[in-house]
Design a protein around this motif. Structure first.
Motif, short mmCIF file in Angstrom:
data_model
loop_
_atom_site.label_atom_id
_atom_site.label_comp_id
_atom_site.label_asym_id
_atom_site.label_seq_id
_atom_site.Cartn_x
_atom_site.Cartn_y
_atom_site.Cartn_z
N HIS A 72 -18.76 9.23 -35.80
CA HIS A 72 -19.90 8.33 -36.05
C HIS A 72 -19.56 6.89 -35.65
CE1 HIS A 72 -22.67 5.84 -38.55
NE2 HIS A 72 -23.54 6.76 -38.13
N SER A 73 -18.34 6.44 -35.97
CA SER A 73 -17.97 5.04 -35.71
C SER A 73 -17.75 4.77 -34.23
CB SER A 73 -16.72 4.67 -36.50
OG SER A 73 -15.60 5.41 -36.07
N THR A 74 -17.24 5.75 -33.48
CA THR A 74 -17.03 5.54 -32.04
C THR A 74 -18.34 5.68 -31.27
OG1 THR A 74 -16.49 7.88 -31.69
CG2 THR A 74 -14.63 6.37 -32.05
N ALA A 75 -19.18 6.64 -31.68
CA ALA A 75 -20.44 6.93 -30.98
C ALA A 75 -20.18 7.04 -29.47
CB ALA A 75 -21.49 5.86 -31.28
N ASP A 76 -19.13 7.74 -29.12
CA ASP A 76 -18.67 7.80 -27.73
C ASP A 76 -18.11 9.19 -27.47
OD1 ASP A 76 -18.02 6.97 -25.17
OD2 ASP A 76 -16.30 5.74 -25.77
N TRP A 77 -17.64 9.40 -26.24
CA TRP A 77 -16.89 10.62 -25.93
C TRP A 77 -15.59 10.62 -26.72
CZ3 TRP A 77 -18.50 14.34 -22.33
CH2 TRP A 77 -19.57 13.98 -21.51
N ILE A 78 -15.27 11.74 -27.36
CA ILE A 78 -13.95 11.91 -27.98
C ILE A 78 -13.43 13.31 -27.65
CG2 ILE A 78 -14.23 10.19 -29.81
CD1 ILE A 78 -14.77 12.49 -31.77
N PHE A 79 -12.14 13.40 -27.40
CA PHE A 79 -11.49 14.65 -27.01
C PHE A 79 -10.32 14.92 -27.94
CE2 PHE A 79 -13.72 13.23 -23.33
CZ PHE A 79 -13.97 14.35 -22.52
N GLY A 80 -10.06 16.20 -28.20
CA GLY A 80 -8.91 16.52 -29.04
C GLY A 80 -8.94 17.94 -29.55
N TYR A 81 -8.27 18.14 -30.69
CA TYR A 81 -8.12 19.50 -31.20
C TYR A 81 -8.24 19.55 -32.71
CZ TYR A 81 -3.21 18.47 -32.59
OH TYR A 81 -2.08 17.96 -33.17
N MET A 82 -8.51 20.77 -33.20
CA MET A 82 -8.47 21.12 -34.61
C MET A 82 -7.56 22.34 -34.73
SD MET A 82 -12.57 20.84 -35.31
CE MET A 82 -12.92 21.85 -33.86
N THR A 83 -6.55 22.28 -35.58
CA THR A 83 -5.70 23.45 -35.76
C THR A 83 -6.37 24.46 -36.68
OG1 THR A 83 -4.54 22.61 -37.71
CG2 THR A 83 -3.61 22.02 -35.55
N TYR A 84 -5.88 25.69 -36.59
CA TYR A 84 -6.36 26.76 -37.46
C TYR A 84 -6.28 26.36 -38.92
CZ TYR A 84 -6.02 31.23 -40.00
OH TYR A 84 -6.18 32.26 -40.90
N SER A 218 -9.72 26.91 -19.54
CA SER A 218 -8.37 26.41 -19.34
C SER A 218 -8.25 24.95 -19.78
CB SER A 218 -8.05 26.54 -17.85
OG SER A 218 -6.88 25.86 -17.52
N VAL A 219 -7.12 24.61 -20.42
CA VAL A 219 -6.89 23.23 -20.88
C VAL A 219 -5.44 22.84 -20.70
CG1 VAL A 219 -6.90 21.65 -22.85
CG2 VAL A 219 -8.74 23.31 -22.63
N PHE A 220 -5.22 21.65 -20.13
CA PHE A 220 -3.92 20.97 -20.22
C PHE A 220 -4.11 19.80 -21.17
CE2 PHE A 220 -1.09 17.49 -19.10
CZ PHE A 220 0.15 18.11 -19.04
N LEU A 221 -3.40 19.82 -22.29
CA LEU A 221 -3.49 18.74 -23.27
C LEU A 221 -2.13 18.10 -23.48
CD1 LEU A 221 -5.38 18.51 -26.58
CD2 LEU A 221 -2.90 18.38 -26.70
N LYS A 222 -2.10 16.78 -23.37
CA LYS A 222 -0.89 16.00 -23.63
C LYS A 222 -1.27 14.86 -24.57
CE LYS A 222 2.12 12.61 -21.29
NZ LYS A 222 2.31 11.88 -20.01
N LEU A 223 -0.66 14.84 -25.74
CA LEU A 223 -0.87 13.75 -26.69
C LEU A 223 0.52 13.25 -27.10
CD1 LEU A 223 -3.77 15.30 -28.81
CD2 LEU A 223 -3.96 13.48 -27.12
N ASN A 224 1.03 12.30 -26.31
CA ASN A 224 2.39 11.80 -26.49
C ASN A 224 3.38 12.95 -26.34
OD1 ASN A 224 1.92 8.86 -27.12
ND2 ASN A 224 0.58 9.82 -28.64
N ASN A 225 4.01 13.41 -27.42
CA ASN A 225 5.04 14.45 -27.33
C ASN A 225 4.46 15.86 -27.54
OD1 ASN A 225 4.54 13.71 -30.09
ND2 ASN A 225 6.30 14.95 -30.68
N ILE A 226 3.15 15.96 -27.73
CA ILE A 226 2.49 17.23 -28.02
C ILE A 226 1.83 17.76 -26.75
CG2 ILE A 226 0.51 18.26 -29.21
CD1 ILE A 226 1.08 16.29 -31.51
N PHE A 227 2.08 19.05 -26.45
CA PHE A 227 1.49 19.67 -25.27
C PHE A 227 0.87 21.01 -25.63
CE2 PHE A 227 4.70 16.83 -23.63
CZ PHE A 227 4.15 16.29 -22.47
N ALA A 228 -0.33 21.26 -25.08
CA ALA A 228 -0.95 22.58 -25.14
C ALA A 228 -1.33 22.98 -23.73
CB ALA A 228 -2.18 22.57 -26.04
N LEU A 229 -0.83 24.12 -23.29
CA LEU A 229 -1.08 24.63 -21.95
C LEU A 229 -1.86 25.92 -22.15
CD1 LEU A 229 2.66 24.31 -20.85
CD2 LEU A 229 0.94 22.48 -21.01
N SER A 230 -3.19 25.82 -22.05
CA SER A 230 -4.05 26.91 -22.51
C SER A 230 -4.74 27.62 -21.36
CB SER A 230 -5.09 26.37 -23.49
OG SER A 230 -5.93 27.41 -23.96
N ALA A 231 -4.61 28.95 -21.36
CA ALA A 231 -5.34 29.79 -20.41
C ALA A 231 -6.36 30.62 -21.18
CB ALA A 231 -4.37 30.68 -19.65
#
Length: 433
Positions: A72-84, A218-231
């Motif tokens: 709500h506060s950004t009211a913009d594009w945001i990208f990321g993840y939610m863990t199980y 498919s996703v390549f995600l890099k957040l500093n030291n965190i990587f997800a290589l998803s097929a």
């Protein structure tokens, strides 16, 4: 305020590699690629988002409320993840199993630079920047395309299995007892493959994994030291305007080199009573989840037990849709349907309790979701399966696989299905068991 520039454009494999190479200068990167897979509900061919202007990361406690405030506060594009493990924010559950990766439970960022690719164009959205910077970046990317760097190849990695075969078979037998007692009808039981003190080249690993699998999410995600290589071949949830769709996968068959036999394998999957039963149970669960936020009478099954073919496997996929009120919060839609039913079971809460008791590792990002919100509150998320997860700080690499256990499950066959799903990740990492 975003500066937007649109160009007529066709995306090819060389340019995809150049975009990814260019993006590595940033600490935050999300690349989402449909691999030109023909799908009815696609909006973009590919998306690249880089360089955080703002970000949020948190544990599961009040995570959806925090995400709602951030969106709500950004009211913009945001990208990321939610863990199980955001399940613990939805229900009175916990996650006490071993966690080798140590990822935050939720992590989103507001990118400074976004590239939205459709079939014949690219639209670039730059935050608080001038149009010249867009031109300069695109020129740099094009030059990388003309002089691609040599890839750094992976070293062999010794992979350990957290759950031995005998232990896995025993766990399936225990789950079958739960089913016989009527505690659950179906549950997804997973196991982790992992390596410690492992050094990988995440980008090269992703490119190889994507080349092998060519999945639509498919996703390549890099957040500093965190990587997800998803097929991932699976969509969790997508919202466009007031329409919401979910596409659960349940039912897997291997591909065969002989074309005739491969077609027969897909036809056999379509008719398999066990696989259809698994899929129908989860489709019903997804219908129930969507009914919590849907306009009355709007939940419908667009496709039931349809067969989709990918590079590695045939999959049985159903498509469930509904309409929501314009006043329904995007985050509330996610909260009421999370985690994806295909990765839990039915009834959902009982299945998640049994998962926690049965599995040996915290799922974390595996069977969570990666995706994005638009400024208008639309969103699209995959299910994090067929994915390599990596913490470059601790040098821990992990991938997990699983399958649905029902009353008709044969433990040995379930184990074989897990190995089939693990094949591509093991091949990419050049693993030694």
């Amino acid at each position: 305020m975003r500066t937007i520039k649109k160009l007529s454009f066709s995306l090819n494999e060389n340019l995809k590699t150049s975009l990814l190479l260019w993006a590595q200068q940033f600490d935050e990167v999300v690349w989402m690629d449909s691999n030109n897979y023909s799908q009815k509900h696609a909006t973009y061919q590919a998306i690249l988002a880089v360089d955080a202007f703002t970000a949020i990361k948190t544990d599961a406690h009040n995570a959806f409320d925090k995400l709602k405030d951030y969106q709500h506060s950004t009211a913009d594009w945001i990208f990321g993840y939610m863990t199980y493990d955001l399940k613990n924010d939805v229900e009175k559950l916990n996650s006490n199993n071993f966690d080798g990766l140590g990822f935050p439970d939720l992590y989103y960022f507001q990118p400074k630079k976004i590239f939205l690719f459709t079939e014949n164009s690219v639209e670039m959205h730059y935050l608080n920047m001038v149009a010249d910077e867009i031109d300069n970046d695109f020129r740099t990317i094009s030059e990388i395309n003309q002089h691609p760097e040599e890839p750094v190849h992976q070293k062999n990695i010794k992979i350990s299995i957290r759950t031995s075969k005998d232990n896995y078979l025993q766990k399936v037998e225990e789950v079958l007892e739960h089913i016989k007692r009527g505690d659950i009808y179906e549950v997804n039981i997973c196991q982790e493959f992992y390596a410690e003190d492992a050094e990988i080249n995440p980008l090269e690993a992703f490119i190889q994994l994507n080349r092998i699998s060519k999945p639509p999410f498919s996703v390549f995600l890099k957040l500093n030291n965190i990587f997800a290589l998803s097929a991932s071949p699976e969509r969790y949830l997508k919202k466009t305007g007031t329409t919401v769709i979910s596409q659960p996968i349940k039912g897997t068959a291997k591909r065969l080199k002989n074309k005739k036999k491969d077609i027969e394998m897909a036809q056999q999957l379509a008719k398999d009573p066990k696989e259809r039963s698994e899929n129908i149970m989860i489709t019903d669960l997804v219908r129930n989840d969507l009914s919590r936020i849907a306009e009355k009478g709007s939940v419908s099954v667009e496709e039931l037990c349809a067969i989709y073919t990918f590079e590695q496997v045939h999959q049985m996929i159903s498509t469930v849709t509904c309409s929501v009120s314009q006043n329904t919060s995007s985050v509330e839609i996610l909260r009421n349907t999370f985690p994806m039913g295909s990765m839990t079971g039915a009834p959902k809460i009982s299945a998640m309790q049994i998962i926690e008791e049965t599995e040996d590792a915290k799922r974390g990002l595996y069977s969570g979701a990666i995706g994005y919100f638009t400024p208008t509150g639309d969103f699209d998320f995959n299910v994090v399966i067929r994915s390599i997860l990596y913490n470059s700080s601790t040098k821990y690499v992990s991938f997990s696989v699983g399958g649905a256990i029902t009353i008709n499950s044969v433990p040995e066959k379930e184990y074989e299905e897990c190995l089939l799903k693990a094949k591509a990740m093991r091949e990419v990492l050049h693993t030694i068991l």
